[in-house]
Design an enzyme around this catalytic site. Structure first.
Site, PDB file in Angstrom:
ATOM      1  N   VAL A 131      25.301  -7.815  32.349  1.00  6.19           N
ATOM      2  CA  VAL A 131      25.130  -7.688  30.905  1.00  6.19           C
ATOM      3  C   VAL A 131      23.967  -8.520  30.391  1.00  6.19           C
ATOM      4  O   VAL A 131      23.267  -8.109  29.460  1.00  6.19           O
ATOM      5  CB  VAL A 131      26.437  -8.041  30.154  1.00  6.19           C
ATOM      6  CG1 VAL A 131      26.751  -9.534  30.227  1.00  6.19           C
ATOM      7  CG2 VAL A 131      26.341  -7.599  28.700  1.00  6.19           C
TER       8      VAL A 131
ATOM      9  N   ASP B 146      33.852  -8.791  28.533  1.00  3.82           N
ATOM     10  CA  ASP B 146      34.996  -9.360  29.240  1.00  3.82           C
ATOM     11  C   ASP B 146      34.625  -9.703  30.666  1.00  3.82           C
ATOM     12  O   ASP B 146      33.758  -9.069  31.259  1.00  3.82           O
ATOM     13  CB  ASP B 146      36.181  -8.389  29.234  1.00  3.82           C
ATOM     14  CG  ASP B 146      35.867  -7.092  29.987  1.00  3.82           C
ATOM     15  OD1 ASP B 146      36.238  -6.988  31.175  1.00  3.82           O
ATOM     16  OD2 ASP B 146      35.249  -6.191  29.402  1.00  3.82           O
TER      17      ASP B 146
ATOM     18  N   GLY C 205      32.239  -3.553  33.003  1.00  2.00           N
ATOM     19  CA  GLY C 205      32.730  -4.458  31.975  1.00  2.00           C
ATOM     20  C   GLY C 205      31.612  -5.369  31.499  1.00  2.00           C
ATOM     21  O   GLY C 205      30.441  -4.994  31.512  1.00  2.00           O
ATOM     22  N   GLU C 206      31.970  -6.561  31.032  1.00  2.00           N
ATOM     23  CA  GLU C 206      31.032  -7.583  30.581  1.00  2.00           C
ATOM     24  C   GLU C 206      30.359  -7.261  29.253  1.00  2.00           C
ATOM     25  O   GLU C 206      29.644  -8.079  28.700  1.00  2.00           O
ATOM     26  CB  GLU C 206      29.922  -7.827  31.612  1.00  2.00           C
ATOM     27  CG  GLU C 206      30.381  -8.230  32.983  1.00  2.00           C
ATOM     28  CD  GLU C 206      29.222  -8.441  33.950  1.00  2.00           C
ATOM     29  OE1 GLU C 206      28.042  -8.323  33.519  1.00  2.00           O
ATOM     30  OE2 GLU C 206      29.478  -8.731  35.129  1.00  2.00           O
ATOM     31  N   GLY C 207      30.527  -6.046  28.708  1.00  2.00           N
ATOM     32  CA  GLY C 207      29.737  -5.579  27.578  1.00  2.00           C
ATOM     33  C   GLY C 207      28.544  -4.770  28.021  1.00  2.00           C
ATOM     34  O   GLY C 207      27.722  -4.347  27.205  1.00  2.00           O
TER      35      GLY C 207
END
Length: 347
Positions: free
Chosen positions: A98, A176, A318-320
């Protein structure tokens, strides 16, 4: 617990739609880009909507007891729990997925230790300033959180949103990081929507069919353990969620209260938002879905929230990381409504 969620400005939305119909193009020919432009106008309460210059990603990191391979259902992830703490340092170094992708769109990334189980004594104090606990309970055998921790986590997420908005954020993205996130997300979605475990569980980090079967068994056990308990959003986070899920919910909830657009990311942020919507049914009006995850529980959550993803790239990091890739699309929508000429002005 009550929240005062304002409605987006419908007058600005209608003005935007009328303006879009008068641009130098066939009516409706830019499809969803036009819908997004009108959505931004309503969110900003202005026509044209403001540029999205200051985009901020906050990654909520935490561990989950259900990811312990020594637990009753075995490993539910392809990676060990120690990865969560290690990834916090990768975020800080600017070399995570991200952070690399965010740099391409000029977005800022902040990582917070909400419930990481590993040792993070060497990270800056602001990373651990909102820490609720070390790891969340294994939801297949016990509650994720102790009494009062869901409320504390929700408040922490709201405080973080306040700080980002006060600093000038035009758009917020919840990220996340946590081994076991997709198992917790699937459980939350199943609990809220009354779905069976086998319908909501995917492969997460890339587990094989045996790993997916273990995840299904863990989710099924968690749902059975809490089947006879009274349900409300905070008790759902307490029993079946995690501190970082509740913090994510507080983050997107406060953004809605403060009229700040949100781009949801993958399965974890969407699951947290689904529970959040039980607290504040009007909040989803302030959210967009950045992308479609490969996790089946996200599809159920998005349908319940009434959101259609902007991108479908087969992502599951994930992670954005998916939401930041949708930022250029939103910026394009703002540019179209702000800069295109009018048919009425043609010579």
């Amino acid at each position: 617990m009550r929240f005062d969620i304002p409605l987006p400005d419908d007058t600005a939305r209608l003005e935007a739609l009328a303006h879009l119909d008068g641009l130098v193009k066939p009516v409706g020919s830019l499809g969803r880009v036009e819908e997004l432009a009108a959505w931004l106008a309503a969110a900003h309460g202005s026509m044209p909507p403001r540029p999205l210059d200051d985009v901020r990603v906050v990654v909520f990191a935490g561990d989950h007891g259900v990811s312990d391979p020594a637990g009753p259902h075995g490993a539910v992830s392809a990676y060990p729990r120690e990865v969560t703490a290690s990834m916090v340092r990768v975020f800080l170094a600017g070399t995570s997925g991200v952070t690399v992708l965010a740099r391409q769109v000029g977005a800022r990334v902040r990582v917070l230790d909400i419930a990481v189980d590993g040792e993070l004594a060497d990270v800056p104090a602001e990373v651990t300033a909102h820490k609720i606990r070390r790891g969340s309970g294994s939801i297949d055998v016990t509650d994720a959180l102790a009494p009062g921790e869901a409320e504390r986590a929700l408040a922490a997420g709201m405080a973080v949103a306040d700080a980002e908005i006060d600093a000038g954020a035009d758009l917020l993205i919840p990220g996340d990081m946590g081994i076991g996130n997709s198992t917790v997300a699937a459980t939350l979605v199943a609990a809220v929507l009354g779905l069976p475990a086998e319908d909501v569980v995917g492969t997460g980090t890339g587990v094989n069919e045996a790993g997916r079967a273990r995840k299904v068994a863990a989710v099924r056990a968690a749902l059975a353990r809490t089947a006879d308990r009274a349900s409300d959003p905070l008790s759902t986070f307490t029993a079946l969620g995690s501190a970082c899920a509740a913090a994510t919910a507080g983050f997107v909830l406060r953004a809605a209260e403060r009229r700040t657009p949100v781009l949801l990311d993958g399965v974890f942020s969407c699951a947290a938002a689904l529970v959040c919507a039980e607290l504040a049914p009007e909040a989803p009006r302030w959210w967009l879905a950045g992308h479609r995850s490969t996790e089946p529980s996200q599809a159920f959550a998005l349908k319940a929230l009434g959101l259609t993803p902007l991108l479908d790239l087969g992502l599951r990091l994930g992670e954005g990381s998916g939401a930041v890739q949708a930022v250029p699309l939103l910026r394009s929508a703002q540019a179209v409504i702000s800069e295109m000429g009018l048919l009425a002005d043609l010579a």
